[in-house]
Scaffold this motif. Structure first.
Motif, PDB file in Angstrom:
ATOM      1  N   HIS A   1       0.841  -1.202   0.000  1.00  0.00           N
ATOM      2  CA  HIS A   1       0.000   0.000   0.000  1.00  0.00           C
ATOM      3  C   HIS A   1       0.873   1.247   0.000  1.00  0.00           C
ATOM      4  O   HIS A   1       1.826   1.355   0.771  1.00  0.00           O
ATOM      5  CB  HIS A   1      -0.918   0.025   1.221  1.00  0.00           C
ATOM      6  N   VAL A   2       0.552   2.182  -0.882  1.00  0.00           N
ATOM      7  CA  VAL A   2       1.289   3.437  -0.972  1.00  0.00           C
ATOM      8  C   VAL A   2       0.304   4.573  -1.238  1.00  0.00           C
ATOM      9  O   VAL A   2      -0.823   4.344  -1.682  1.00  0.00           O
ATOM     10  CB  VAL A   2       2.345   3.416  -2.111  1.00  0.00           C
ATOM     11  N   ASP A   3       0.772   5.799  -0.979  1.00  0.00           N
ATOM     12  CA  ASP A   3      -0.005   6.956  -1.401  1.00  0.00           C
ATOM     13  C   ASP A   3       0.544   7.438  -2.738  1.00  0.00           C
ATOM     14  O   ASP A   3       1.503   6.870  -3.282  1.00  0.00           O
ATOM     15  CB  ASP A   3       0.001   8.056  -0.336  1.00  0.00           C
ATOM     16  N   ALA A   4      -0.050   8.481  -3.275  1.00  0.00           N
ATOM     17  CA  ALA A   4       0.332   8.941  -4.611  1.00  0.00           C
ATOM     18  C   ALA A   4       1.799   9.374  -4.666  1.00  0.00           C
ATOM     19  O   ALA A   4       2.514   9.038  -5.616  1.00  0.00           O
ATOM     20  CB  ALA A   4      -0.574  10.087  -5.043  1.00  0.00           C
ATOM     21  N   ALA A   5       2.252  10.103  -3.648  1.00  0.00           N
ATOM     22  CA  ALA A   5       3.639  10.572  -3.650  1.00  0.00           C
ATOM     23  C   ALA A   5       4.612   9.403  -3.619  1.00  0.00           C
ATOM     24  O   ALA A   5       5.643   9.400  -4.321  1.00  0.00           O
ATOM     25  CB  ALA A   5       3.876  11.505  -2.461  1.00  0.00           C
ATOM     26  N   GLN A   6       4.309   8.406  -2.805  1.00  0.00           N
ATOM     27  CA  GLN A   6       5.180   7.228  -2.729  1.00  0.00           C
ATOM     28  C   GLN A   6       5.185   6.465  -4.051  1.00  0.00           C
ATOM     29  O   GLN A   6       6.230   6.003  -4.503  1.00  0.00           O
ATOM     30  CB  GLN A   6       4.716   6.319  -1.592  1.00  0.00           C
ATOM     31  N   ALA A   7       4.020   6.345  -4.676  1.00  0.00           N
ATOM     32  CA  ALA A   7       3.948   5.647  -5.960  1.00  0.00           C
ATOM     33  C   ALA A   7       4.765   6.366  -7.024  1.00  0.00           C
ATOM     34  O   ALA A   7       5.489   5.738  -7.809  1.00  0.00           O
ATOM     35  CB  ALA A   7       2.486   5.531  -6.406  1.00  0.00           C
ATOM     36  N   ASN A   8       4.678   7.686  -7.041  1.00  0.00           N
ATOM     37  CA  ASN A   8       5.435   8.448  -8.023  1.00  0.00           C
ATOM     38  C   ASN A   8       6.935   8.366  -7.769  1.00  0.00           C
ATOM     39  O   ASN A   8       7.736   8.314  -8.716  1.00  0.00           O
ATOM     40  CB  ASN A   8       4.974   9.906  -8.025  1.00  0.00           C
ATOM     41  N   GLU A   9       7.330   8.333  -6.494  1.00  0.00           N
ATOM     42  CA  GLU A   9       8.748   8.181  -6.167  1.00  0.00           C
ATOM     43  C   GLU A   9       9.265   6.818  -6.607  1.00  0.00           C
ATOM     44  O   GLU A   9      10.398   6.697  -7.099  1.00  0.00           O
ATOM     45  CB  GLU A   9       8.957   8.371  -4.662  1.00  0.00           C
ATOM     46  N   LEU A  10       8.450   5.782  -6.452  1.00  0.00           N
ATOM     47  CA  LEU A  10       8.851   4.454  -6.913  1.00  0.00           C
ATOM     48  C   LEU A  10       9.045   4.448  -8.429  1.00  0.00           C
ATOM     49  O   LEU A  10       9.974   3.814  -8.944  1.00  0.00           O
ATOM     50  CB  LEU A  10       7.794   3.420  -6.515  1.00  0.00           C
ATOM     51  N   THR A  11       8.183   5.141  -9.135  1.00  0.00           N
ATOM     52  CA  THR A  11       8.335   5.226 -10.589  1.00  0.00           C
ATOM     53  C   THR A  11       9.682   5.851 -10.943  1.00  0.00           C
ATOM     54  O   THR A  11      10.415   5.345 -11.803  1.00  0.00           O
ATOM     55  CB  THR A  11       7.191   6.049 -11.201  1.00  0.00           C
ATOM     56  N   THR A  12      10.025   6.926 -10.272  1.00  0.00           N
ATOM     57  CA  THR A  12      11.290   7.608 -10.551  1.00  0.00           C
ATOM     58  C   THR A  12      12.485   6.750 -10.175  1.00  0.00           C
ATOM     59  O   THR A  12      13.422   6.581 -10.971  1.00  0.00           O
ATOM     60  CB  THR A  12      11.346   8.938  -9.786  1.00  0.00           C
ATOM     61  N   SER A  13      12.457   6.180  -8.973  1.00  0.00           N
ATOM     62  CA  SER A  13      13.625   5.438  -8.481  1.00  0.00           C
ATOM     63  C   SER A  13      13.854   4.147  -9.253  1.00  0.00           C
ATOM     64  O   SER A  13      14.991   3.664  -9.331  1.00  0.00           O
ATOM     65  CB  SER A  13      13.457   5.130  -6.990  1.00  0.00           C
ATOM     66  N   ARG A  14      12.821   3.587  -9.833  1.00  0.00           N
ATOM     67  CA  ARG A  14      12.973   2.332 -10.581  1.00  0.00           C
ATOM     68  C   ARG A  14      13.078   2.568 -12.090  1.00  0.00           C
ATOM     69  O   ARG A  14      13.105   1.608 -12.852  1.00  0.00           O
ATOM     70  CB  ARG A  14      11.790   1.401 -10.276  1.00  0.00           C
ATOM     71  N   ASN A  15      13.132   3.847 -12.481  1.00  0.00           N
ATOM     72  CA  ASN A  15      13.214   4.193 -13.905  1.00  0.00           C
ATOM     73  C   ASN A  15      12.061   3.569 -14.679  1.00  0.00           C
ATOM     74  O   ASN A  15      12.226   3.116 -15.819  1.00  0.00           O
ATOM     75  CB  ASN A  15      14.561   3.748 -14.498  1.00  0.00           C
ATOM     76  N   ALA A  16      10.907   3.536 -14.043  1.00  0.00           N
ATOM     77  CA  ALA A  16       9.714   2.963 -14.674  1.00  0.00           C
ATOM     78  C   ALA A  16       9.063   3.998 -15.587  1.00  0.00           C
ATOM     79  O   ALA A  16       9.336   5.195 -15.487  1.00  0.00           O
ATOM     80  CB  ALA A  16       8.731   2.492 -13.609  1.00  0.00           C
ATOM     81  N   ALA A  17       8.203   3.514 -16.471  1.00  0.00           N
ATOM     82  CA  ALA A  17       7.613   4.419 -17.457  1.00  0.00           C
ATOM     83  C   ALA A  17       6.172   4.072 -17.796  1.00  0.00           C
ATOM     84  O   ALA A  17       5.798   4.006 -18.966  1.00  0.00           O
ATOM     85  CB  ALA A  17       8.466   4.415 -18.720  1.00  0.00           C
ATOM     86  N   PRO A  18       5.309   3.845 -16.783  1.00  0.00           N
ATOM     87  CA  PRO A  18       3.901   3.628 -17.103  1.00  0.00           C
ATOM     88  C   PRO A  18       3.261   4.932 -17.570  1.00  0.00           C
ATOM     89  O   PRO A  18       3.754   6.019 -17.257  1.00  0.00           O
ATOM     90  CB  PRO A  18       3.303   3.173 -15.767  1.00  0.00           C
ATOM     91  N   THR A  19       2.167   4.836 -18.292  1.00  0.00           N
ATOM     92  CA  THR A  19       1.414   6.034 -18.653  1.00  0.00           C
ATOM     93  C   THR A  19       0.826   6.665 -17.401  1.00  0.00           C
ATOM     94  O   THR A  19       0.755   7.891 -17.282  1.00  0.00           O
ATOM     95  CB  THR A  19       0.290   5.674 -19.636  1.00  0.00           C
ATOM     96  N   GLY A  20       0.387   5.821 -16.477  1.00  0.00           N
ATOM     97  CA  GLY A  20      -0.184   6.303 -15.235  1.00  0.00           C
ATOM     98  C   GLY A  20      -0.236   5.196 -14.205  1.00  0.00           C
ATOM     99  O   GLY A  20      -0.125   4.009 -14.533  1.00  0.00           O
ATOM    100  N   ILE A  21      -0.399   5.604 -12.945  1.00  0.00           N
ATOM    101  CA  ILE A  21      -0.530   4.656 -11.836  1.00  0.00           C
ATOM    102  C   ILE A  21      -1.871   4.914 -11.167  1.00  0.00           C
ATOM    103  O   ILE A  21      -2.180   6.060 -10.800  1.00  0.00           O
ATOM    104  CB  ILE A  21       0.592   4.820 -10.802  1.00  0.00           C
ATOM    105  N   ILE A  22      -2.660   3.874 -11.020  1.00  0.00           N
ATOM    106  CA  ILE A  22      -3.972   3.990 -10.384  1.00  0.00           C
ATOM    107  C   ILE A  22      -3.921   3.328  -9.014  1.00  0.00           C
ATOM    108  O   ILE A  22      -3.514   2.171  -8.882  1.00  0.00           O
ATOM    109  CB  ILE A  22      -5.058   3.322 -11.242  1.00  0.00           C
TER     110      ILE A  22
END
Length: 226
Positions: free
Chosen positions: A123-144
């Protein structure tokens, strides 16, 4: 302990994190070792060849992601949980980030869905989810974020990862595993049949998906009340 085959390599993991090796209608997925398998709730699964379950949700950047409005584009749904060792396998190896880049470069939409309930693993909040995207060099269109499990249950998502491909007409064309080897070992990725990638390429080319339903593997989705 029984002698049923397990998807788990030797590791310490609690009962809530036991694996599901089968989608609805499949049974246990054989692999090495010995531990208990945990199956998901008995829900009616969406059917390949039928319209995908509708949803509308705001992603972690404030953009509304409405499946109906996405018609005209292929949509990929990926259920994820950053604490799951099977998810870590595919992110630490850059397997999923590379797939995300390939899919979005082709003009398709990739939505990562997090259905972990508050207080549950992943479980994460929006800020944590976005940080995971950055730190893992991920590239989804969006996270729901789907903490109530509404979208997850509509799709009967059972594992992380669990993959779905929806065509440009809104029809579900693939559901199942990301690949064929249910392990946490990065070296197995190159050996595995890339079920999801094969499905995406087939849909992109307007061809039938050769294996449209496969067994997902990973940690159970941590739904509320599960």
């Amino acid at each position: 302990m029984n002698n049923k085959p397990s998807l788990l390599p030797p590791m310490t993991i609690d009962r809530r994190s036991m694996l599901v090796g089968a989608a609805a209608g499949f049974g246990a997925l054989a692999a090495g070792g010995a531990a208990l398998l945990r199956s998901g709730p008995a829900l009616a699964a969406p059917q390949v060849g039928q319209p995908a379950p509708a949803f509308s949700a705001t992603d972690t950047t404030g953009v509304t992601r409405d499946l109906e409005s996405l018609k005209g584009k292929i949509v990929v749904l990926e259920w994820t949980n950053h604490d799951c060792p099977f998810v870590r396998k595919h992110y630490n190896s850059a397997s999923i980030p590379n797939l995300q880049k390939e899919v979005t470069a082709a003009g398709a939409i990739w939505l990562s869905v997090i259905s972990s309930a508050p207080g549950e693993q992943g479980h994460v909040d929006a800020a944590q989810a976005n940080e995971l995207t950055t730190s893992r060099n991920a590239a989804p269109t969006g996270i729901i974020l789907d903490p109530e499990g509404t979208i997850g249950r509509a799709y009967t998502a059972q594992t992380t990862p669990h993959m779905y491909v929806i065509d440009a007409e809104g029809v579900l064309r693939y559901q199942g595993g990301i690949d064929s080897i249910a392990s946490t070992r990065i070296e197995d990725i190159e050996k595995a049949q890339p079920y999801f990638r094969n499905a995406f390429l087939a849909v992109s080319e307007g061809k039938p998906v050769p294996q449209a339903v496969t067994r997902p593997y990973g940690c159970t989705v941590k739904y509320s009340g599960a």
